[in-house]
Design an enzyme around this catalytic site. Structure first.
Site, PDB file in Angstrom:
ATOM      1  N   GLY B  91       0.864  -1.173   0.000  1.00 35.75           N
ATOM      2  CA  GLY B  91       0.000   0.000   0.000  1.00 35.75           C
ATOM      3  C   GLY B  91       0.898   1.221   0.000  1.00 35.75           C
ATOM      4  O   GLY B  91       1.813   1.288  -0.813  1.00 35.75           O
ATOM      5  N   SER B 124       5.643  -5.587  -1.232  1.00 39.95           N
ATOM      6  CA  SER B 124       5.699  -4.179  -1.629  1.00 39.95           C
ATOM      7  C   SER B 124       6.057  -3.277  -0.435  1.00 39.95           C
ATOM      8  O   SER B 124       7.180  -3.343   0.052  1.00 39.95           O
ATOM      9  CB  SER B 124       4.368  -3.784  -2.284  1.00 39.95           C
ATOM     10  OG  SER B 124       4.492  -2.568  -2.954  1.00 39.95           O
ATOM     11  N   ALA B 125       5.133  -2.472   0.070  1.00 43.93           N
ATOM     12  CA  ALA B 125       5.441  -1.631   1.234  1.00 43.93           C
ATOM     13  C   ALA B 125       5.876  -2.472   2.424  1.00 43.93           C
ATOM     14  O   ALA B 125       6.730  -2.045   3.215  1.00 43.93           O
ATOM     15  CB  ALA B 125       4.229  -0.777   1.602  1.00 43.93           C
ATOM     16  N   HIS B 161       8.661  -3.485  -7.009  1.00 46.94           N
ATOM     17  CA  HIS B 161       8.084  -3.096  -8.311  1.00 46.94           C
ATOM     18  C   HIS B 161       9.186  -2.555  -9.229  1.00 46.94           C
ATOM     19  O   HIS B 161       8.952  -1.658 -10.031  1.00 46.94           O
ATOM     20  CB  HIS B 161       7.021  -1.996  -8.166  1.00 46.94           C
ATOM     21  CG  HIS B 161       5.835  -2.373  -7.330  1.00 46.94           C
ATOM     22  ND1 HIS B 161       4.761  -3.062  -7.827  1.00 46.94           N
ATOM     23  CD2 HIS B 161       5.554  -2.129  -6.017  1.00 46.94           C
ATOM     24  CE1 HIS B 161       3.846  -3.208  -6.855  1.00 46.94           C
ATOM     25  NE2 HIS B 161       4.310  -2.670  -5.760  1.00 46.94           N
ATOM     26  N   GLU B 196       8.425  -7.196 -10.145  1.00 43.96           N
ATOM     27  CA  GLU B 196       7.138  -7.805  -9.822  1.00 43.96           C
ATOM     28  C   GLU B 196       7.173  -9.288 -10.187  1.00 43.96           C
ATOM     29  O   GLU B 196       7.629  -9.649 -11.274  1.00 43.96           O
ATOM     30  CB  GLU B 196       6.022  -7.091 -10.590  1.00 43.96           C
ATOM     31  CG  GLU B 196       5.839  -5.655 -10.113  1.00 43.96           C
ATOM     32  CD  GLU B 196       4.767  -4.895 -10.869  1.00 43.96           C
ATOM     33  OE1 GLU B 196       4.243  -5.416 -11.878  1.00 43.96           O
ATOM     34  OE2 GLU B 196       4.453  -3.765 -10.458  1.00 43.96           O
TER      35      GLU B 196
END
Lengths: 247, 247
Positions: B91, B124-125, B161, B196
């Protein structure tokens, strides 16, 4: 804010143009109409201040203006007080804002621009810091400024280098619109997405979108305005955006 | 750090796969090998904690694990102390880290993972905050955490990413490589660009790049490692990256 004079560019580099070439006309008329001869350049968004000042200075000299890097001045705050015009270039927004705070320049620049009408030119990171905060920058947080609050020369946010989602893209990282929507889940300020090639010109309480008219079919220089809880809206070059100044 | 057990994913969404589908095999074997039955999910990177926990929980349940959102627990620190495994989803990295600090979870998670070997999954985060700092996130700084320093479960940085420059692109904003180079002008830490679909699996002092093998010509899951003052280097899926843990 009747004295405020700003030229807030999305970027210095634009596809199909040389460095700053797209902005030569707007930049020249903006500085000339305020009888500016000498520009104080702020290169703090990059680490090589001399090289950066020379790059921008060579364009300014060609247009008929002299250019001094603030980093060459013994007292940066005094240099701001004496400046005919202030130009803050792009690079990394976090590095730029941290340096402005370190050198006590946030309040000094704000006062000169808002109270004394000293013309301000920003590009990319220099446009981000001109707004109320750097919270809609695209840059990596490579250093930590004491605050994300910025010069607040305008009472909203700008996203420079704005770009619409790539509908054919395979990349799954958040699109620019999704990132701005996340901003609006926690913040109220409108965000103006300024495409490369465009700028916001502010004369006191009037704001106008400036930029090239599309010369190639499919090129788009419309700005996109994002407001919390609303559909985004598109504005063409030449649009009056003064309503954004009334917050 | 002999107890450290980490699965650090670049992203939850990958082109050509359903949500988390690309990671089902790695995720299942990672949790099974540590006899995990219940996963403590940390949804703080998004604002709708219930919806986010349900989205990830439905995948975990399908794989045979139960899932509890930390936001439903009266004492989040106690929940971390009792957790069989901790999963931090993606997020906004700034929102995530600010919330971890607000709820006194940075030290608590760090201790559980490094001292007690509690398995940690990040995406991700959630991968960004597992590293030494969030300084190589791609996210907008929509809120301000008290520090950019993060869980430091590994002693380097990751750029999730990760994507190579688009050689045919017209956009002039900085490429990912340029942004990471700017980071290295002011910071020493290596940065692993994780595409990714890939993840870093860490077992104590061993680190391995995991991910799908390209099924479509032109697809690339190589990771790119950036070090200050050096050319970047490419590592294929399966590569031993343990040297990154020796800082």
């Amino acid at each position: 804010m009747g004295k405020r004079q700003l030229l807030l560019m999305s970027s210095s580099a634009v596809h199909g143009f040389g460095y700053l070439e797209h902005a030569e006309e707007d930049l020249t008329s903006f500085l000339q109409q305020h009888s500016v001869q000498r520009v104080l350049f702020v290169p703090y968004a990059l680490t090589d201040h001399d090289a950066y000042t020379e790059k921008v200075g060579s364009v300014l000299r060609k247009l008929g203006f002299s250019c001094t890097g603030i980093h060459t001045q013994p007292d940066p705050v005094a240099a701001v007080h004496a400046a005919e015009a202030i130009y803050i270039g792009g690079g990394n927004t976090f590095l730029l804002l941290r340096t402005l705070y370190e050198r006590q320049l946030v309040a000094a620049i704000r006062e000169r621009v808002l109270q004394h009408g000293v013309p301000y030119v920003g590009s990319s990171a220099g446009t981000n810091v001109a707004t109320r905060s750097i919270q809609t920058t695209n840059d990596m947080p490579i250093v930590q400024p004491p605050s994300f609050e910025a010069l607040a020369l305008v009472p909203f946010n700008i996203n420079p280098h704005y770009i619409d989602p790539d509908v054919n893209g395979k990349h799954k990282g958040e699109t620019r619109q999704e990132r701005i929507n996340q901003f609006h889940e926690l913040n109220e300020s409108p965000v103006l997405g300024l495409r490369e090639g465009t700028a916001l010109f502010v004369d006191g309480d009037r704001a106008t979108l400036v930029g090239p008219h599309p010369s190639v079919p499919g090129e788009c220089y419309d700005a996109r305005l994002f407001r919390k809880g609303q559909e985004s809206a598109v504005y063409k070059v030449g649009s009056d955006l003064s309503f954004l100044l009334k917050q």
